[in-house]
Design a protein around this motif. Structure first.
Motif, PDB file in Angstrom:
ATOM      1  N   ILE A  58       0.831  -1.203   0.000  1.00 22.95           N
ATOM      2  CA  ILE A  58       0.000   0.000   0.000  1.00 22.95           C
ATOM      3  C   ILE A  58       0.868   1.257   0.000  1.00 22.95           C
ATOM      4  N   ARG A  59       1.993   1.183   0.716  1.00 24.36           N
ATOM      5  CA  ARG A  59       2.854   2.360   0.882  1.00 24.36           C
ATOM      6  C   ARG A  59       3.865   2.531  -0.252  1.00 24.36           C
ATOM      7  N   GLY A  60       3.845   1.625  -1.237  1.00 22.58           N
ATOM      8  CA  GLY A  60       4.657   1.837  -2.430  1.00 22.58           C
ATOM      9  C   GLY A  60       6.011   1.177  -2.457  1.00 22.58           C
ATOM     10  N   ALA A  61       6.150   0.006  -1.854  1.00 20.23           N
ATOM     11  CA  ALA A  61       7.422  -0.720  -1.911  1.00 20.23           C
ATOM     12  C   ALA A  61       7.675  -1.223  -3.334  1.00 20.23           C
ATOM     13  N   SER A  62       8.939  -1.243  -3.714  1.00 20.92           N
ATOM     14  CA  SER A  62       9.288  -1.708  -5.061  1.00 20.92           C
ATOM     15  C   SER A  62       9.356  -3.231  -5.124  1.00 20.92           C
ATOM     16  N   ASN A  63       9.926  -3.847  -4.108  1.00 21.68           N
ATOM     17  CA  ASN A  63      10.018  -5.308  -4.023  1.00 21.68           C
ATOM     18  C   ASN A  63       9.746  -5.737  -2.593  1.00 21.68           C
ATOM     19  N   ILE A  64       8.998  -6.822  -2.444  1.00 19.57           N
ATOM     20  CA  ILE A  64       8.663  -7.320  -1.113  1.00 19.57           C
ATOM     21  C   ILE A  64       8.890  -8.821  -1.079  1.00 19.57           C
ATOM     22  N   PHE A  65       9.688  -9.262  -0.112  1.00 24.05           N
ATOM     23  CA  PHE A  65       9.950 -10.681   0.090  1.00 24.05           C
ATOM     24  C   PHE A  65       9.346 -11.090   1.431  1.00 24.05           C
ATOM     25  N   VAL A  66       8.721 -12.250   1.462  1.00 25.49           N
ATOM     26  CA  VAL A  66       8.114 -12.761   2.695  1.00 25.49           C
ATOM     27  C   VAL A  66       8.687 -14.144   2.973  1.00 25.49           C
ATOM     28  N   VAL A  67       9.284 -14.318   4.153  1.00 26.64           N
ATOM     29  CA  VAL A  67       9.982 -15.551   4.511  1.00 26.64           C
ATOM     30  C   VAL A  67       9.152 -16.360   5.508  1.00 26.64           C
ATOM     31  N   ASP A  68       8.899 -17.624   5.173  1.00 31.58           N
ATOM     32  CA  ASP A  68       8.167 -18.532   6.049  1.00 31.58           C
ATOM     33  C   ASP A  68       8.424 -19.941   5.542  1.00 31.58           C
ATOM     34  N   ARG A  69       7.760 -20.917   6.157  1.00 29.60           N
ATOM     35  CA  ARG A  69       7.896 -22.298   5.678  1.00 29.60           C
ATOM     36  C   ARG A  69       6.545 -22.988   5.531  1.00 29.60           C
ATOM     37  N   VAL A  70       5.461 -22.335   5.963  1.00 33.16           N
ATOM     38  CA  VAL A  70       4.119 -22.917   5.879  1.00 33.16           C
ATOM     39  C   VAL A  70       3.542 -22.617   4.493  1.00 33.16           C
ATOM     40  N   PRO A  71       3.227 -23.647   3.694  1.00 33.31           N
ATOM     41  CA  PRO A  71       2.793 -23.417   2.307  1.00 33.31           C
ATOM     42  C   PRO A  71       1.601 -22.481   2.173  1.00 33.31           C
ATOM     43  N   GLU A  72       0.588 -22.631   3.034  1.00 38.68           N
ATOM     44  CA  GLU A  72      -0.595 -21.782   2.930  1.00 38.68           C
ATOM     45  C   GLU A  72      -0.253 -20.314   3.149  1.00 38.68           C
ATOM     46  N   ARG A  73       0.659 -20.072   4.073  1.00 37.14           N
ATOM     47  CA  ARG A  73       1.062 -18.690   4.351  1.00 37.14           C
ATOM     48  C   ARG A  73       1.860 -18.106   3.186  1.00 37.14           C
ATOM     49  N   LEU A  74       2.777 -18.883   2.640  1.00 34.99           N
ATOM     50  CA  LEU A  74       3.565 -18.416   1.498  1.00 34.99           C
ATOM     51  C   LEU A  74       2.676 -18.162   0.287  1.00 34.99           C
ATOM     52  N   GLN A  75       1.633 -18.964   0.121  1.00 35.16           N
ATOM     53  CA  GLN A  75       0.693 -18.758  -0.978  1.00 35.16           C
ATOM     54  C   GLN A  75      -0.052 -17.444  -0.802  1.00 35.16           C
ATOM     55  N   LYS A  76      -0.447 -17.132   0.441  1.00 36.89           N
ATOM     56  CA  LYS A  76      -1.113 -15.854   0.707  1.00 36.89           C
ATOM     57  C   LYS A  76      -0.196 -14.687   0.334  1.00 36.89           C
ATOM     58  N   ALA A  77       1.076 -14.814   0.692  1.00 38.87           N
ATOM     59  CA  ALA A  77       2.035 -13.764   0.370  1.00 38.87           C
ATOM     60  C   ALA A  77       2.138 -13.567  -1.144  1.00 38.87           C
ATOM     61  N   LYS A  78       2.168 -14.656  -1.866  1.00 39.81           N
ATOM     62  CA  LYS A  78       2.246 -14.587  -3.331  1.00 39.81           C
ATOM     63  C   LYS A  78       1.007 -13.938  -3.915  1.00 39.81           C
ATOM     64  N   GLU A  79      -0.153 -14.248  -3.335  1.00 38.25           N
ATOM     65  CA  GLU A  79      -1.423 -13.727  -3.860  1.00 38.25           C
ATOM     66  C   GLU A  79      -1.513 -12.210  -3.754  1.00 38.25           C
ATOM     67  N   ILE A  80      -0.859 -11.617  -2.759  1.00 34.36           N
ATOM     68  CA  ILE A  80      -0.934 -10.157  -2.624  1.00 34.36           C
ATOM     69  C   ILE A  80       0.189  -9.447  -3.372  1.00 34.36           C
ATOM     70  N   GLY A  81       1.056 -10.201  -4.037  1.00 37.91           N
ATOM     71  CA  GLY A  81       2.091  -9.594  -4.858  1.00 37.91           C
ATOM     72  C   GLY A  81       3.485  -9.614  -4.282  1.00 37.91           C
ATOM     73  N   ALA A  82       3.678 -10.311  -3.155  1.00 37.73           N
ATOM     74  CA  ALA A  82       5.008 -10.442  -2.571  1.00 37.73           C
ATOM     75  C   ALA A  82       5.701 -11.684  -3.123  1.00 37.73           C
ATOM     76  N   THR A  83       7.012 -11.741  -3.003  1.00 41.66           N
ATOM     77  CA  THR A  83       7.783 -12.914  -3.419  1.00 41.66           C
ATOM     78  C   THR A  83       7.968 -13.827  -2.219  1.00 41.66           C
ATOM     79  N   PRO A  84       7.392 -15.045  -2.247  1.00 43.40           N
ATOM     80  CA  PRO A  84       7.535 -15.959  -1.110  1.00 43.40           C
ATOM     81  C   PRO A  84       8.906 -16.613  -1.077  1.00 43.40           C
TER      82      PRO A  84
END
Length: 380
Positions: free
Chosen positions: A198-224
């Motif tokens: 929302i605040r205008g980041a150019s690249n966003i990475f999200v680190v986790d190991r739970v597949p459902e959570r990483l999928q959520k991150a991907k769905e909003i436009g972050a790189t899991p």
């Protein structure tokens, strides 16, 4: 009334407890007819016996509902108002509250943060996973919402998760156009990533190991980034051609684990952030760290001491560091208006809507990450 009561580690029950009453003219009683009571990772610290929580307390520190009773000193609220409360209780009158630092109110609890919901030894208030909840200093703490039921799930996130995710990005010193890494894809981590978007980041990475959570991150436009596959820092540096990121957010806290997902190492996220954030970049740490941990992996961590390379890299790289509980009141009305305007819809993190009576099973499944449980909404 019915409420979710802690009995012992890994055991909660839905029991009959006394209904709250007005104890001070500044109080209101909020009814749960249309309310939302969340189960999130923070609740699991108590559920797992990793805090000083005593048997018999009522769980729940994210509360929303309808004003049912109003104390004689309340002037801004009336019966029937739809409200959401910050998870941290504050007086609204002390120096920290006046400066927008309501998480560190010096009147309600001068020693530490006080939460709406008896939580991690942070105050005397019964929690909101119940049919009714008492709200102290109500004119300050209760945020009025539009009447009706529109945006119910989105508004409920204003109690904690959405402001806390936003706060994590704020603590990091983020500026539009910068790159961000968020460790932890639980509700707070996903909200931090969403806030960065929302605040205008150019690249966003999200680190986790739970597949459902990483999928959520991907769905909003972050790189899991799956840290169970390999070193997450090396993965990010490879994706960026060796370049570090500008800002980092720790949305994990003191129960961080290594790649096997089982071995606790409280400093592993902090060390990774120091490695992956560029020189003169910033770290935001909204992830919970406690002064005492009965289940800590070593004696130092049990007393709240955590080792990380302060001199070797943090100082050497000139990194800034911001930490502490979220000052919800500094953000929640503006985030409310983003929701009303259609510019934010944080309820994408909601995985389950359940009745209060289903809380026992919900805690067990959420703790074990069964059936894709990412954030649970309880309806009294």
């Amino acid at each position: 009334m019915r409420a979710v009561v802690y009995e012992k580690p890994f055991t909660v029950s839905v029991l009959e407890v006394p209904k709250p009453t007005i104890l001070h003219p500044d109080d209101v009683i909020v009814k749960g007819d249309c309310s939302c009571r969340w189960i999130i990772d923070s609740d699991l610290h108590m559920y797992e016996g990793r805090t000083s929580a005593e048997p018999g307390i009522v769980f729940g520190h994210e509360n929303m509902g309808i004003v049912d009773e109003v104390g004689g000193g309340v002037t801004l609220l009336k019966k029937g108002d739809r409200v959401v409360m910050p998870f941290n209780v504050a007086c609204g009158r002390c120096i920290n509250c006046e400066e927008g630092r309501s998480a560190f109110c010096t009147v309600v609890n001068p020693g530490f943060v006080t939460l709406m919901g008896t939580y991690v030894a942070m105050g005397p208030y019964p929690g909101g996973q119940a049919e009714y909840v008492r709200v102290p200093f109500a004119d300050f703490n209760a945020l009025v919402l539009p009447p009706g039921t529109e945006h119910e799930e989105d508004f409920a996130l204003l109690a904690d998760i959405f402001p806390t995710g936003w706060h994590g990005v704020q603590l990091s010193g983020f500026r539009p156009g910068e790159s961000v890494v968020v460790f932890g894809a639980g509700p707070v981590g996903l909200m931090a990533a969403y806030s960065a978007i929302i605040r205008g980041a150019s690249n966003i990475f999200v680190v986790d190991r739970v597949p459902e959570r990483l999928q959520k991150a991907k769905e909003i436009g972050a790189t899991p980034i799956d840290f169970s596959a390999s070193d997450p820092v090396e993965q990010i540096l490879k994706l960026r051609g060796g370049k570090e990121v500008d800002r980092g957010v720790d949305a994990v806290g003191y129960q961080a684990v290594t790649s096997d997902g089982k071995t606790e190492q409280p400093n592993v996220v902090l060390e990774s952030l120091i490695r992956v954030v560029r020189p003169t970049g910033g770290l935001g740490i909204p992830g919970l760290y406690v002064p005492n941990d009965p289940g800590a992996p070593d004696s130092a961590a049990a007393k709240g001491y955590i080792s990380f390379p302060f001199g070797f890299k943090l100082f050497e790289k000139g990194l800034s560091l911001g930490t502490g509980q979220c000052n919800v009141k500094a953000y929640n009305r503006y985030l409310r208006d983003l929701i009303i305007a259609g510019r934010a819809k944080p309820s994408f993190v909601v995985s389950h809507n359940l009745t209060l009576d289903a809380a026992v099973e919900a805690y067990e499944k959420f703790d074990k990450r069964i059936d894709g449980y990412t954030k649970v909404l309880l309806h009294p």
